[in-house]
Design a protein around this motif. Structure first.
Motif, mmCIF file in Angstrom:
data_model
loop_
_atom_site.group_PDB
_atom_site.id
_atom_site.type_symbol
_atom_site.label_atom_id
_atom_site.label_comp_id
_atom_site.label_asym_id
_atom_site.label_seq_id
_atom_site.Cartn_x
_atom_site.Cartn_y
_atom_site.Cartn_z
ATOM 1 N N ARG A 1 -5.784 14.161 -29.794
ATOM 2 C CA ARG A 1 -6.075 15.386 -28.948
ATOM 3 C C ARG A 1 -4.384 14.461 -27.373
ATOM 4 N NH1 ARG A 1 -13.211 14.308 -28.251
ATOM 5 N NH2 ARG A 1 -13.379 15.925 -30.240
ATOM 6 N N PHE A 2 -4.783 13.608 -27.887
ATOM 7 C CA PHE A 2 -3.826 13.224 -26.762
ATOM 8 C C PHE A 2 -2.601 13.681 -26.769
ATOM 9 C CE2 PHE A 2 -3.027 9.231 -24.578
ATOM 10 C CZ PHE A 2 -1.090 8.998 -25.335
ATOM 11 N N TYR A 3 -2.185 15.000 -28.100
ATOM 12 C CA TYR A 3 -0.772 15.844 -28.253
ATOM 13 C C TYR A 3 -0.878 17.112 -26.950
ATOM 14 C CZ TYR A 3 2.078 19.223 -30.220
ATOM 15 O OH TYR A 3 3.292 20.287 -30.312
ATOM 16 N N GLY A 4 -2.486 17.098 -26.346
ATOM 17 C CA GLY A 4 -2.779 18.057 -25.045
ATOM 18 C C GLY A 4 -1.918 17.234 -23.685
ATOM 19 N N LEU A 5 -2.111 16.244 -24.006
ATOM 20 C CA LEU A 5 -0.974 16.284 -22.435
ATOM 21 C C LEU A 5 0.485 15.753 -22.934
ATOM 22 C CD1 LEU A 5 -2.212 12.413 -22.096
ATOM 23 C CD2 LEU A 5 -2.457 13.193 -20.530
ATOM 24 N N ARG A 6 1.177 16.048 -24.189
ATOM 25 C CA ARG A 6 2.535 16.293 -23.765
ATOM 26 C C ARG A 6 2.728 18.238 -24.190
ATOM 27 N NH1 ARG A 6 5.720 12.492 -26.296
ATOM 28 N NH2 ARG A 6 7.089 14.474 -26.197
ATOM 29 N N CYS A 7 2.079 18.967 -24.079
ATOM 30 C CA CYS A 7 2.172 20.241 -24.259
ATOM 31 C C CYS A 7 3.032 20.543 -22.894
ATOM 32 C CB CYS A 7 1.791 21.053 -24.904
ATOM 33 S SG CYS A 7 1.132 20.289 -26.350
ATOM 34 N N TYR B 1 6.460 23.715 -28.891
ATOM 35 C CA TYR B 1 5.729 22.523 -28.239
ATOM 36 C C TYR B 1 5.973 21.596 -29.703
ATOM 37 C CZ TYR B 1 2.800 24.968 -24.858
ATOM 38 O OH TYR B 1 2.458 25.033 -23.549
ATOM 39 N N THR B 2 7.199 20.518 -29.679
ATOM 40 C CA THR B 2 7.864 19.993 -30.707
ATOM 41 C C THR B 2 7.662 18.735 -30.082
ATOM 42 O OG1 THR B 2 8.834 21.703 -31.775
ATOM 43 C CG2 THR B 2 9.120 19.651 -32.004
ATOM 44 N N ILE B 3 7.043 18.322 -30.775
ATOM 45 C CA ILE B 3 7.099 16.397 -30.244
ATOM 46 C C ILE B 3 7.620 15.375 -31.821
ATOM 47 C CG2 ILE B 3 5.557 14.421 -29.048
ATOM 48 C CD1 ILE B 3 3.623 16.562 -27.501
ATOM 49 N N LYS B 4 8.203 14.323 -30.791
ATOM 50 C CA LYS B 4 8.736 13.388 -32.178
ATOM 51 C C LYS B 4 7.389 12.835 -33.006
ATOM 52 C CE LYS B 4 12.837 10.205 -32.233
ATOM 53 N NZ LYS B 4 14.305 9.685 -31.578
ATOM 54 N N LYS C 1 -14.205 10.839 -12.685
ATOM 55 C CA LYS C 1 -12.949 9.591 -13.218
ATOM 56 C C LYS C 1 -12.051 10.241 -14.301
ATOM 57 C CE LYS C 1 -15.496 5.614 -11.378
ATOM 58 N NZ LYS C 1 -14.155 5.405 -9.470
ATOM 59 N N VAL C 2 -10.803 10.802 -13.553
ATOM 60 C CA VAL C 2 -9.785 10.960 -14.661
ATOM 61 C C VAL C 2 -8.980 9.561 -15.210
ATOM 62 C CG1 VAL C 2 -7.164 11.608 -14.891
ATOM 63 C CG2 VAL C 2 -8.552 12.738 -13.015
ATOM 64 N N ARG C 3 -9.190 10.074 -16.334
ATOM 65 C CA ARG C 3 -8.326 8.853 -17.721
ATOM 66 C C ARG C 3 -6.858 8.853 -17.878
ATOM 67 N NH1 ARG C 3 -12.550 7.208 -15.695
ATOM 68 N NH2 ARG C 3 -13.969 6.119 -17.157
ATOM 69 N N ARG C 4 -6.129 10.397 -18.495
ATOM 70 C CA ARG C 4 -5.550 10.912 -18.880
ATOM 71 C C ARG C 4 -4.629 11.869 -18.188
ATOM 72 N NH1 ARG C 4 -8.728 8.890 -22.165
ATOM 73 N NH2 ARG C 4 -8.061 7.689 -22.966
ATOM 74 N N LEU C 5 -3.748 11.801 -17.279
ATOM 75 C CA LEU C 5 -3.659 13.027 -16.378
ATOM 76 C C LEU C 5 -1.938 13.446 -17.076
ATOM 77 C CD1 LEU C 5 -3.563 14.025 -13.835
ATOM 78 C CD2 LEU C 5 -2.649 12.066 -12.252
ATOM 79 N N SER C 6 -1.689 15.142 -16.909
ATOM 80 C CA SER C 6 -0.798 15.504 -17.291
ATOM 81 C C SER C 6 -0.139 16.978 -16.130
ATOM 82 C CB SER C 6 -1.042 16.802 -18.959
ATOM 83 O OG SER C 6 0.405 17.324 -18.858
ATOM 84 N N ILE C 7 1.131 16.265 -15.622
ATOM 85 C CA ILE C 7 1.129 16.977 -14.314
ATOM 86 C C ILE C 7 1.968 17.039 -14.368
ATOM 87 C CG2 ILE C 7 2.079 16.318 -11.724
ATOM 88 C CD1 ILE C 7 0.779 13.560 -11.502
ATOM 89 N N ARG D 1 -4.831 5.687 -17.853
ATOM 90 C CA ARG D 1 -4.759 5.047 -18.311
ATOM 91 C C ARG D 1 -2.766 5.592 -18.881
ATOM 92 N NH1 ARG D 1 -8.353 1.889 -21.380
ATOM 93 N NH2 ARG D 1 -6.895 1.972 -23.128
ATOM 94 N N SER D 2 -3.435 7.022 -18.613
ATOM 95 C CA SER D 2 -1.690 8.007 -18.985
ATOM 96 C C SER D 2 -1.585 8.899 -18.086
ATOM 97 C CB SER D 2 -1.372 8.487 -20.633
ATOM 98 O OG SER D 2 -1.617 7.536 -21.795
ATOM 99 N N VAL D 3 -0.312 9.018 -17.528
ATOM 100 C CA VAL D 3 0.358 10.087 -17.088
ATOM 101 C C VAL D 3 1.392 10.328 -16.931
ATOM 102 C CG1 VAL D 3 1.692 8.345 -15.144
ATOM 103 C CG2 VAL D 3 0.696 10.148 -14.553
ATOM 104 N N MET D 4 1.538 11.707 -17.694
ATOM 105 C CA MET D 4 3.514 12.638 -18.161
ATOM 106 C C MET D 4 3.823 13.236 -17.394
ATOM 107 S SD MET D 4 2.719 12.436 -21.814
ATOM 108 C CE MET D 4 2.064 11.690 -22.637
ATOM 109 N N PHE D 5 5.007 13.526 -16.288
ATOM 110 C CA PHE D 5 5.018 13.861 -15.637
ATOM 111 C C PHE D 5 6.275 15.216 -15.949
ATOM 112 C CE2 PHE D 5 4.089 10.755 -12.328
ATOM 113 C CZ PHE D 5 4.011 10.834 -11.922
ATOM 114 N N PHE D 6 5.882 16.430 -16.028
ATOM 115 C CA PHE D 6 6.434 18.084 -16.318
ATOM 116 C C PHE D 6 7.011 18.453 -14.666
ATOM 117 C CE2 PHE D 6 4.084 16.795 -19.689
ATOM 118 C CZ PHE D 6 4.843 16.658 -20.547
ATOM 119 N N GLY D 7 7.856 19.938 -15.299
ATOM 120 C CA GLY D 7 7.924 20.191 -13.883
ATOM 121 C C GLY D 7 9.595 20.145 -13.214
#
Length: 371
Positions: free
Chosen positions: A17-23, A32-35, A123-129, A151-157
Motif C-alpha cells: 500500500r505504500f506504493y500508492g504514495l509514490r505514483c 509508475y516505475t519506482i526504484k 487524522k492523516v498518517r501518510r500524505l501525497s501532495i 509519518r510520510s509526506v511526498m511532494f509532486f507537481g
C-alpha cells in the motif's frame, strides 16, 4: 482473484500500500516505475520492517519485496546484470485497489486540490501532495490543518503555483520525499525540527538548501540528495543511524565516524581529503561503494592510491565496488574510464587483507570483473 491476493496478511500487504504514495499524477500506469531500494528504505523508515530470527533488516526488506513479486502484487520492470530486480511498478487495476483499500483504512491520503484536504474528517498518517491544479499562490494547508500525526509526506507537481506548508507542522514525520522541478520552492528551514525523520530524498532537478547543521536528526537512515550543489552540513559525519548516503559533494572530514553506513554513492578520490580516504577503512558496515575520480596529479596519486588500497582491505562486509576513474596507476593515458583489470587487482595486492567482494564493476567502457 485480485481481491483474494490482496487480503491482509500482515506487514507484506502494508508495504504494498505504500506504493500508492509514490505514483505521480497524470501519468499512465506503465510509467509508475519506482526504484526497488527506494521502496525498501521507505518501509524501513516507517517501521514496517523489523529483524526476524537474527536476519539483517535489509535482508528482511528484500524478502518482503520478493514475496510481493512472487504473488504478482508488483511487477518487475528492470534488472541488473545479475538478474536482480531494480525497478518495479503495479498494474493499473492493482493501483486502483491499493488506493481504494488505503482510503478505506485511512492508510494514506492523496491531495490533488487544497479543498480536498480541508474536507477530511480523520487524522492523516501518510500524505501525497500532487497539486498541479492549484491556483497561483494558493495554500496547500491552512494553519488549522492537523498534520501532527503524518509519518510520510511526498511532494509532486509544480509548487511555484502554491505555498507549501512549513515542515515544522509535521512533528512526527519519518519519510520526506520531494520530486519537484528546479524552479519549485519548498521551505526546508524546519527540517531540523523533524526529530523522528529517517528518510530524506530529493529529485535530481530540484534546487534546495539544507540547513548548515543536521546532527539533531539522530534517527536519519537515508540521505539521498544526488544533485545537491551546496556544501554538505559539516556535522553529517555525526549522524549515528545513517545507512544510505547518495551525494556527489565532498564530505566534511571525519567520515570514519559514520560506522552505520552501508551504501555510499559516490566518493570522489580527488575531491575528498587524504584523511577521508583513510577514514573509508573505518566504514566496516559498507556493502556498496561507488568510487569516482578525475585523473590524479602525479604528486598526489601514489599517496591517495596507497591510502585507498589500505582502506579497501579493511572493508570486510563490502559486497559491491563500482569504480569510475580517469587515469590509474598502471595506465599511461589520461582518457576517461581507463581503470583496467590490472589496476583493480592492485587494489587487492596492496590491501592489508583480502576483501570478500561479490563483484567489482569497472566503468569507463563498462565492464564487470568477478572476483
Amino acid at each position: 482473484m485480485l481481491l483474494q491476493s490482496f487480503q491482509p496478511k500482515g506487514k507484506v500487504e502494508t508495504c504494498t500500500r505504500f506504493y500508492g504514495l509514490r505514483c505521480k499524477p497524470h501519468v499512465g500506469w506503465e510509467d509508475y516505475t519506482i526504484k526497488r531500494t527506494d521502496l525498501e528504505r521507505q518501509w524501513m523508515a516507517e517501521g514496517f520492517i523489523s529483524k526476524g530470527h537474527g536476519q539483517d533488516v535489509e535482508k528482511v526488506a528484500g524478502n518482503y519485496f520478493n514475496e510481493l513479486v512472487n504473488r504478482s502484487l508488483i511487477q518487475p520492470v528492470r534488472f541488473d546484470d545479475r538478474g536482480s530486480v531494480t525497478h518495479c511498478r503495479v498494474h493499473d487495476m492493482m493501483l486502483d485497489l491499493i488506493l481504494l483499500k488505503s482510503a478505506e483504512e485511512s492508510f494514506l491520503t492523496v491531495v490533488d486540490y487544497p479543498q480536498e484536504f480541508a474536507g477530511l474528517e480523520y487524522k492523516v498518517r501518510r500524505l501525497s501532495i500532487r497539486l498541479d491544479g492549484a491556483s497561483y499562490g494558493q495554500k496547500i494547508l491552512q494553519a488549522s490543518s492537523d498534520v501532527s500525526q503524518v509519518r510520510s509526506v511526498m511532494f509532486f507537481g509544480s509548487p511555484d503555483r502554491y505555498n507549501s506548508p512549513p515542515l515544522s507542522w509535521f512533528k512526527f514525520l519519518r519519510v520526506l520525499f520531494v520530486d519537484l522541478p528546479s524552479s519549485a520552492a519548498v521551505d526546508l528551514t524546519g527540517l531540523c525540527k523533524l526529530y523522528q525523520l529517517r528518510y530524506l530524498r530529493t529529485s535530481v532537478n530540484w534546487q534546495f538548501q539544507l540547513p548548515t547543521q543536521i546532527r539533531v536528526l539522530r534517527h536519519l537512515q537515508t540521505l539521498d540528495v544526488p544533485r545537491y550543489d551546496e556544501s554538505l552540513p559539516s556535522d553529517i559525519v555525526h549522524l549515528p543511524c545513517l545507512m544510505h548516503l547518495n551525494t556527489s559533494q565532498r564530505l566534511p572530514d571525519g567520515i570514519g565516524n559514520i560506522k552505520s553506513l552501508r551504501y555510499f554513492y559516490l566518493f570522489d578520490i580527488a575531491q575528498n581529503t587524504l584523511d577521508n580516504i583513510k577514514g573509508l577503512g573505518e566504514l566496516t558496515n559498507l556493502r556498496y561503494l561507488y568510487l569516482s575520480s578525475p585523473a590524479l596529479g602525479d604528486d598526489d596519486k601514489q599517496k591517495r592510491m596507497d591510502a585507498l588500497c589500505s582502506s579497501l582491505g579493511r572493508l570486510c562486509n563490502l559486497e559491491e565496488l563500482v569504480v569510475n576513474f580517469q587515469g590509474c596507476m598502471d595506465c599511461n593515458t589520461r582518457s576517461a574510464g581507463c581503470l583496467s583489470a590490472l589496476c583493480a587487482r592492485e587494489f587487492f595486492h596492496y590491501s592489508e587483507r583480502p576483501t570478500r567482494f561479490c563483484r567489482i564493476a569497472i566503468q569507463g567502457p563498462p565492464a564487470v570483473y568477478p572476483l
